[in-house]
Design an enzyme around this catalytic site. Structure first.
Site, mmCIF file in Angstrom:
data_model
loop_
_atom_site.group_PDB
_atom_site.id
_atom_site.type_symbol
_atom_site.label_atom_id
_atom_site.label_comp_id
_atom_site.label_asym_id
_atom_site.label_seq_id
_atom_site.Cartn_x
_atom_site.Cartn_y
_atom_site.Cartn_z
ATOM 1 C CG LEU A 19 -1.876 -1.147 1.396
ATOM 2 C CD1 LEU A 19 -2.499 -1.137 2.786
ATOM 3 C CD2 LEU A 19 -2.965 -1.051 0.341
ATOM 4 N N GLY A 20 2.052 1.144 0.527
ATOM 5 C CA GLY A 20 2.914 2.324 0.587
ATOM 6 C C GLY A 20 4.243 1.963 1.228
ATOM 7 C CB SER A 21 7.572 2.683 0.718
ATOM 8 O OG SER A 21 7.458 1.519 -0.037
ATOM 9 N N GLY A 22 7.350 3.382 3.913
ATOM 10 C CA GLY A 22 7.732 4.361 4.927
ATOM 11 C C GLY A 22 9.240 4.426 5.027
ATOM 12 C CG PHE A 24 13.445 2.570 9.160
ATOM 13 C CD1 PHE A 24 14.754 2.450 8.747
ATOM 14 C CD2 PHE A 24 13.077 3.678 9.905
ATOM 15 C CE1 PHE A 24 15.698 3.417 9.074
ATOM 16 C CE2 PHE A 24 14.005 4.648 10.236
ATOM 17 C CZ PHE A 24 15.322 4.519 9.819
ATOM 18 C CB VAL A 27 2.148 0.254 4.736
ATOM 19 C CG1 VAL A 27 0.741 -0.006 5.264
ATOM 20 C CG2 VAL A 27 2.928 1.108 5.734
ATOM 21 C CE LYS A 42 4.867 2.612 10.042
ATOM 22 N NZ LYS A 42 4.490 3.925 10.525
ATOM 23 C CG ASP A 139 6.561 13.838 9.830
ATOM 24 O OD1 ASP A 139 6.822 14.942 9.289
ATOM 25 O OD2 ASP A 139 6.835 12.748 9.310
HETATM 26 P P1 AMP Z 1 4.123 5.329 7.147
HETATM 27 O O1 AMP Z 1 5.393 4.583 7.259
HETATM 28 O O2 AMP Z 1 3.229 5.144 8.319
HETATM 29 O O3 AMP Z 1 4.344 6.770 6.782
HETATM 30 O O4 AMP Z 1 3.339 4.708 5.880
HETATM 31 C C1 AMP Z 1 3.883 4.726 4.569
HETATM 32 C C2 AMP Z 1 2.766 4.789 3.554
HETATM 33 O O5 AMP Z 1 1.954 3.616 3.645
HETATM 34 C C3 AMP Z 1 1.800 5.956 3.749
HETATM 35 O O6 AMP Z 1 2.251 7.109 3.105
HETATM 36 C C4 AMP Z 1 0.521 5.407 3.145
HETATM 37 O O7 AMP Z 1 0.521 5.553 1.743
HETATM 38 C C5 AMP Z 1 0.582 3.923 3.458
HETATM 39 N N1 AMP Z 1 -0.145 3.593 4.710
HETATM 40 C C6 AMP Z 1 0.298 3.794 5.976
HETATM 41 N N2 AMP Z 1 -0.590 3.369 6.878
HETATM 42 C C7 AMP Z 1 -1.634 2.885 6.172
HETATM 43 C C8 AMP Z 1 -2.884 2.293 6.542
HETATM 44 N N3 AMP Z 1 -3.211 2.119 7.828
HETATM 45 N N4 AMP Z 1 -3.729 1.903 5.545
HETATM 46 C C9 AMP Z 1 -3.379 2.076 4.249
HETATM 47 N N5 AMP Z 1 -2.207 2.615 3.846
HETATM 48 C C10 AMP Z 1 -1.350 3.026 4.779
#
Ligand code: AMP
Length: 361
Positions: A19-22, A24, A27, A42, A139
């Site tokens: 769904l996405g990358s943080g 470290f 997700v 995550k 943030d």
């Molecule tokens: P984060 O590391 O928490 O910043 O998450 C990285 C990316 O993952 C975010 O920018 C979102 O695109 C996606 N993401 C994070 N948390 C969620 C969630 N609970 N549901 C869906 N996508 C998420």
């Protein structure tokens, strides 16, 4: 202390798409095998040893988990479970499938201030609750404000990413080293003791951008941006704010205040006449004013482009690092898997830049 389950997460959850990358890790969507319910996982890579540059410190994950465990609010991403293996910690959190609020708004043809306020109010309610628990997010930015679903006309807002959040303990001073230049408060740049007011500064910046499509302190370089923040260099230029109400400008002005103690709190914001109008005239003014959609769309497109650019350059940096270091096969594999073990230029430059700023001034 937070308890992490030692079971294999894959025994209980089926792992789905990214769904996405943080900073470290990734997700991913996950499906609970027993109930079929969908969640987000995550996946955080954990630093193996003191000398390792890869992954996150376990202590930082513990902090994020403790913060999330303390927060149960409709506008804040909920934490369900935590699993730990040798190299990874997995947070099972509420699945937020509506994408980013700013992307949702950028799809619209027009938006009145009244409609924009419905979203802001939800963010403020989440922030107000968080601050009532003595927790600062540190943030807040458009990337961290998502929507539960994007199929409804008035979707629910969810604040995500508590990786930099801090729980204040009475009598203890807290200073932070991180943040995103466009959104960080002057006291962060000046390395002063912080409070939850730093989030309110970010709320001021987010509101300014939402209304005008302009970022108030953005310079050509991060150094210039930080200088603009510290120098309080911003204005409401007629060209971009021609459709903005005076109440909205007053709201922003009461947030972009240098003195933390003078800045509106989230509770104050929820009572400001722009958010909670008391008279018919105030209601009418909000309805007549609108956000600068043409410029907002431009801002959002540029923001998305920059996010992709940062991701690509982070990957390139990793590849270069790989070439320079004669790493073992195992380490190489580790690096490839950990795509976001990067020196994150978006969220961590403040301390470096602060040093540069102080040495050049
Ligand atoms: P984060 O590391 O928490 O910043 O998450 C990285 C990316 O993952 C975010 O920018 C979102 O695109 C996606 N993401 C994070 N948390 C969620 C969630 N609970 N549901 C869906 N996508 C998420």
């Amino acid at each position: 202390m937070a308890v992490f389950k030692l079971e294999n997460v894959e025994d209980l959850y089926e792992i789905g798409e990214v769904l996405g990358s943080g900073h470290f890790g990734q997700v991913r969507e996950v499906r609970e095998r027993a109930s079929g319910a969908r969640w987000a996982g995550k996946f955080l890579k954990i630093r193996r040893g003191a000398g390792s540059r890869l992954g996150m410190e376990r202590k930082s994950v513990e902090r994020e988990v403790e913060v999330l465990q303390a927060l149960q609010h409709y506008n804040i991403m909920a934490l369900r479970d935590v699993f730990e293996s040798r190299a990874e910690i997995v947070l099972i959190v509420e699945l937020i499938s509506g994408g980013e609020l700013f992307d949702f708004i950028a799809e619209k043809e027009s938006l009145t201030e009244t409609e924009a306020i419905e979203f802001l109010k939800q963010i403020l309610q989440g922030v107000s609750y968080m601050h009532s628990k003595h927790i600062g997010h540190f943030d807040l930015k458009p990337e961290n404000v998502m929507l539960l679903s994007n199929t409804l006309p008035n979707p629910d807002v969810k604040i995500i990413d508590f990786g930099m959040a801090h729980r204040f303990i009475q009598g203890e001073e807290y200073r932070s080293m991180g943040g995103t230049p466009q959104y960080i408060a002057p006291e962060v740049i000046n390395y002063e003791p912080l409070g939850t007011a730093a989030d309110m500064w970010s709320m001021g910046v987010i509101t300014y951008i939402l209304l005008s499509g302009l970022s108030p302190f953005q310079g050509y370089t991060d150094e210039e941006t930080l200088r603009n923040v510290v120098g309080m260099v911003y204005e409401f230029d007629d060209q971009h704010f021609s459709q903005t109400s005076a109440m909205a400008k007053d709201f922003i002005q009461k947030l972009l205040v240098k003195d933390q103690k003078e800045r509106m709190t989230a509770e104050d914001c929820l009572l400001h006449p722009w958010i909670k109008p008391l008279t018919r005239t105030q209601i009418a003014k909000r309805n007549r004013s609108s956000i600068n959609m043409k410029n907002f769309k431009k801002f959002n497109a540029k923001r998305k482009w920059k996010m992709s650019y940062n991701m690509v350059s982070a990957c390139n940096r990793l590849c270069r690092l790989q070439l320079h270091c004669k790493t073992s096969a195992l380490q190489e594999q580790e690096m490839r898997q950990c795509e976001s073990d990067q020196e994150d230029t978006e969220t961590k430059p403040a301390s470096l830049l602060r040093r540069r700023l102080s040495s050049s001034s």
